[in-house]
Design a protein around this motif. Structure first.
Motif, PDB file in Angstrom:
ATOM      1  N   VAL A  80      22.441  27.988  47.775  1.00  0.00           N
ATOM      2  CA  VAL A  80      23.589  28.735  47.265  1.00  0.00           C
ATOM      3  C   VAL A  80      23.192  29.403  45.959  1.00  0.00           C
ATOM      4  O   VAL A  80      22.716  28.742  45.035  1.00  0.00           O
ATOM      5  N   VAL A  81      23.380  30.713  45.892  1.00  0.00           N
ATOM      6  CA  VAL A  81      23.138  31.452  44.649  1.00  0.00           C
ATOM      7  C   VAL A  81      24.478  32.002  44.177  1.00  0.00           C
ATOM      8  O   VAL A  81      25.000  32.977  44.720  1.00  0.00           O
ATOM      9  N   ASN A  82      25.040  31.340  43.178  1.00  0.00           N
ATOM     10  CA  ASN A  82      26.340  31.743  42.635  1.00  0.00           C
ATOM     11  C   ASN A  82      26.126  32.839  41.600  1.00  0.00           C
ATOM     12  O   ASN A  82      25.958  32.581  40.408  1.00  0.00           O
ATOM     13  N   ASN A  83      26.144  34.080  42.092  1.00  0.00           N
ATOM     14  CA  ASN A  83      25.850  35.230  41.247  1.00  0.00           C
ATOM     15  C   ASN A  83      27.097  36.011  40.845  1.00  0.00           C
ATOM     16  O   ASN A  83      27.043  36.818  39.917  1.00  0.00           O
ATOM     17  N   ALA A  84      28.223  35.787  41.509  1.00  0.00           N
ATOM     18  CA  ALA A  84      29.424  36.571  41.222  1.00  0.00           C
ATOM     19  C   ALA A  84      29.839  36.411  39.765  1.00  0.00           C
ATOM     20  O   ALA A  84      29.802  35.310  39.206  1.00  0.00           O
ATOM     21  N   GLY A  85      30.238  37.512  39.155  1.00  0.00           N
ATOM     22  CA  GLY A  85      30.683  37.453  37.771  1.00  0.00           C
ATOM     23  C   GLY A  85      31.339  38.752  37.360  1.00  0.00           C
ATOM     24  O   GLY A  85      31.108  39.801  37.959  1.00  0.00           O
ATOM     25  N   ALA A  86      32.163  38.654  36.331  1.00  0.00           N
ATOM     26  CA  ALA A  86      32.840  39.841  35.805  1.00  0.00           C
ATOM     27  C   ALA A  86      33.334  39.533  34.400  1.00  0.00           C
ATOM     28  O   ALA A  86      33.578  38.377  34.060  1.00  0.00           O
ATOM     29  N   ALA A  87      33.466  40.569  33.602  1.00  0.00           N
ATOM     30  CA  ALA A  87      33.939  40.412  32.217  1.00  0.00           C
ATOM     31  C   ALA A  87      35.055  41.408  31.968  1.00  0.00           C
ATOM     32  O   ALA A  87      34.849  42.616  32.088  1.00  0.00           O
TER      33      ALA A  87
END
Length: 256
Positions: A80-87
């Protein structure tokens, strides 16, 4: 460089700059890739070999349903590569309560949901890898406070995963990028074309990572070369968190 033949890799935030780099790299290394992103229209234009879905990552049941649907075709997730992100806000002065809630949900809770949706299959096999994509913002106050706080929480969560799930054969690590040249910088570059040249002085290597650099770090932590590495935070930041050459030069009156 790496061989992930026979491995199923879940990558979130797959339609972003780093996410697309991760998908391309893991496909090239022979993996079966599950690509999650809310930007379904971008996913649709990406490599047809990807197994694509657009669940709401802030909704645990939606994530579980998407994982179940795709793994019925591919088999269980190995990595699992948890890459989701937002600012949502650049500073405390413009941070609204809804921004805080949003940033914690997508940058921290989403990772927890993806682990929850895949961990039982990992437990059953006694093996699995989790790589969370954090940021140097978790270690330095350099803007985007809600995003940074969420990613700092991701560091703690990663260590908890490593300690508690290690006896069950699961490794968990975090890659912390510095500035990465992706489309996320387009607006700032349009506003100030010299932004990258201005930033270089803060980085000892006088350069920035690209998405493939991040993918290479993730791959190393995911493969057998990193089999004894768990619970670590690996900056991929051209030396930004090692020290500040501008400050060092002014303190010592030496040129760096």
């Amino acid at each position: 460089m790496f061989d992930f033949s026979g491995k199923v890799v879940l990558i979130t935030g797959a339609a972003g700059g780093i996410g697309q780099g991760l998908c391309e790299a893991f496909l090239g290394w022979g993996a079966t890739v599950l690509a999650f992103d809310r930007a379904a229209e971008v996913l649709a234009e990406m490599d047809a070999r990807l197994h694509k879905a657009s669940p709401d990552l802030t909704d645990l049941e939606a994530v579980k349903a998407a994982v179940a649907s795709l793994t019925a075709i591919t088999g269980p997730v190995d990595i699992v590569v948890n890459n989701a992100g937002a600012a949502a806000a650049t500073a405390l002065s413009n941070l609204k309560p809804e921004d805080w809630t949003h940033d914690l949900a997508i940058n921290l809770s989403a990772a927890y949901h993806c682990v929850e949706a895949t961990k039982e299959a990992m437990f059953a096999r006694g093996a699995g890898v989790i790589v969370n994509i954090g940021t140097v913002n978790a270690m330095l106050a350099i803007g985007h406070p809600a995003y940074s706080a969420a990613k700092a929480g991701l560091v703690s969560y990663t260590k908890a995963l490593a300690v508690e799930y290690g006896p069950r054969g699961i490794r968990a690590n975090l890659v912390a990028p510095g500035t990465v040249k992706t489309q996320a910088w387009n607006a700032r570059a349009a506003q100030k074309p010299e932004v990258f040249d201005d930033l270089k002085k803060w980085y000892p290597l006088r350069d920035f990572a690209n998405p493939r650099d991040i993918a290479n770090a993730v791959a190393f932590l995911s493969c057998d070369l990193g089999r004894m590495i768990t619970g670590v935070v690996l900056p991929v930041d051209a030396g930004l968190t090692a020290g500040n050459p501008v400050l060092a030069s002014e303190l010592t009156l030496e040129s760096f």
